[in-house]
Design an enzyme around this catalytic site. Sequence first.
Site: not given
Length: 994
Positions: A204, A646
């Site tokens: 990531h 988010k």
Amino acid sequence: MKAVRSDKTTQAATTAQAQKPAKAGSSKIKIVTAAPQAANASARQPASAQAPAPKANGRTREDKDHPLFQDIRYLGRLLGDVLREQEGDAVFDVVETIRQTAVRFRREDDSAAAQTLDKKLRSLSPEQTVSVVRAFSYFSHLANIAEDRHRNRRHRIHELAGSTSQPGTIAHSLERLVEAGAAATPVLQEFFNNALIVPVLTAHPTEVQRKSILDAQHDVARLLAERDQQLTDRERAHNEAMLRARVTSLWQTRMLRDSRLSVADEIENALSYYRATFLEEIPALYADIEEALAEHGLEARLPPFFQMGSWIGGDRDGNPNVTAETLENAITRQAAVIFEHYMEQVHKLGAELSVSNLLAGASDALKELAAVSPDQSPHRTDEPYRRALIGMYTRLAASARVRLGEGSVPVRSAGRGAAPVRAKPYADSAEFVRDLHVLIDSLAEHHGAPLAAPRLSPLARAAEVFGFHLASIDLRQSSDVHEAVITELLRRAGVEENYAELPEADKLNVLLSELAQPRPLRLPFAEYSDLVKSELGVLEEARVTREKFGARAVRNYIISHTETVSDLVEVMLLQKETGLLRGCLGNANDPAQAGLMVIPLFETIPDLRNAPHIMRDLIALPGVDALIEHQGNEQEVMLGYSDSNKDGGFLTSNWELYRAELALVSLFNERGVTLRLFHGRGGTVGRGGGPTYQAILSQPPGTVDGQIRLTEQGEVIASKFGNPEIGRRNLETVVAATLEASLLPHGIAPAQLPAFEETMQQLSDAAMASYRALVYETPGFKEYFFESTPISEIAELNIGSRPASRKLQDPKQRKIEDLRAIPWGFSWGQCRLLLTGWYGFGSAVAAHLDSAPSDAERTRRLALLKKMHKTWPFFANLLSNMDMVLAKTDLAVASRYAALVSDKKLRKHVFERIVAEWERTSKVLSEITGKSERLAENPLLARSIKNRFPYLDPLNHLQVELLKRHRAGDTNARVRRGIHLSINGIAAGLRNTG
């Protein structure tokens, strides 16, 4: 620029410190919180002059932690010595001044300290700044090593004392199962037969450790562990010299990469954890489980239920650097590592199994293996095991050669010093496993069973688990990419001019019609776009990979942004085009059989809510039930923690995931299909992180049932698996939790759940409204975020191969919506607000309690929340994770980042809203748990934060100063380098950041 200090902000920052674990004033604590380079007479002595005394073995908590304090102090002094040697006393003194001032700022919220700090930091040259950042960063790394060592030390002391088993161990799980009457051999055998537990390593954009740094840290950890042994003076001096050399090496090693990490680099990074931990510790874990079962008088044969997965080399979502060539490289490198391991182990067995048939017999099957061996040495005619192993070695070498090419793995001579012969390759790993079991069975039949335990049995287990592929590589791509590819294929074939514009029902009709056709869509001599060629190329490479290395090498295809049923069916059609799907969907005489399981990834709040409907409609399609039957009557669904957080905030994300899981389990039970959930968890709590044991046990009833996959990402991979001992325990924890979650009866009476769930729904709605009001509805919040965090600089940092944003935009077109969820959470960690792990909870609970029409009703509502915390694992785990995040949050430090926002009015408005929510959240959390201090239930982590964060704070202060310079137009390369170093150091200090 001074930090923003409204009265409210100052008060909140002070409150923040009060909420943290109290600072102890004992001399022992001062040992730890003294500088790694304390500027006093004793610290000026070389580290060798103050070698640690023998480790204490006392019973008080402080005595138990004394060896940890010694290790941190010792490593700090070593680093201080190296700093003086390499950079001189001037830099050493600057480091100490900054440390002391930062500690004053942290403990007392001292505005004078803030001014002193600002002045000192402004006066540093770029060269000095980089040295100071590196000093504090390396101290964070060394403190982490000391903590890991202490965890291993305490674990060993616990075992030596014969204490009761600890939660998270197989022994503890079996004890709980025995108590609950759920540990009968048939029950456990059925569990293991049907279980599949797979940690999946992913790369990531926030994985910041260089392999060179990791390697040096492994050496430091090993040398530090040696110091727990009884060493002679000479051995201790040698140990110290080696430690000093490794710390010096760290100081002289570049902490950052010069260029952005390639996918090939990410592959090699992941493979380093196999060599360090997985290849040895996973077989050992199986042996531990067998031993624990035997201790309880239980017998269960363990199939390879625990395996490893990987996204590295197959995850194309948002990463144009992943191609067919990348996938080929990933599986080739994985296979090379496992073949090298097998060949090395077989070679060592050849030295160890010197059994003579003049002294012990051998089975006929073993004699047959020996007879076909190419070994012709007259010295081994009576040693059938050695001869058999030489034959197996040559077959392994041939197996590697035909799959990987000539010279892909080092090959030793095959008997009598001769060159390797051209032996017959193994058809598959199962054939190799059968040969190993011939040896094991022969030894057992002829009084040689103990000879198998050290190496032969673990090797057989490794071969069952890792095959010839090491880890299953998942493919992943975004649904919009698949749609574009299908649209082009259909248009070129004259089937449908504009598939992408069709309504959902029409899309499905077109797709199902094509899946019922035996002919392909692709025209043999037509030219297609690069996108089509690339996407189909990856699938074709997956087919070749499965043929070479077995079906387990690539078996899953994940569709991110799954919003409709057609998003899933499109991938079935792409598999048909590349030879991965055989037969025709809906044809009873020639039913479709897919090579890769099509797995939806539900990420946003709306998608999670829609997940059960999508899966119900998918299963109802003609022929899909037969397709699932061919998959073993199993279907996997992946749930995304990052985007849902988010999108809706911490509380709502967790609640919607919980609801989606329950609805999916209900649907799949109704259809008689086994559901396997794949949890896309990250390192931060905002991305589903937190202790794995509690996370699995807090899953809704019936959602685990022996089947679970979960991602391991970012810094978490290094902290969990870099150290073999800790890696082994983390792996064991996953198995133990899965056992308990699957077989133990769940404790909540059904009558309680409706009230709990109704309350959670109310809290979730309010929390999401509060979160979205801040993030998506506050004018100027986008500017606040980009200016008050290092998000722009994170995007520049050469961390991963994937861009940090889903789109490349200029600053004027930036949108929170376009930002990847991972750097979004990473940025909030850097500025020490960690907003993604708590924001909205305080407002939701406060509104729920304050809206009560009477004091009695408020009391009743609070009592229910307390009951939820005490009796509902889901809610208890949620609050525990939030407690940890609040403890790591530092409003005083965060206020200095807020000061970076150029619009003073915006800065004040947004930061004060965040502060107010932090206060509300801390207050209601204390009301519910009855604990006024953070981490009262987790003293180990509380001490860790207390010991390490005084050295983390200076990195934040330095980062703020460097961000000011960088954004003011300072083009000095060392300023940019200093920012990137500080990002690395803060990530190390926070630990769970990925």
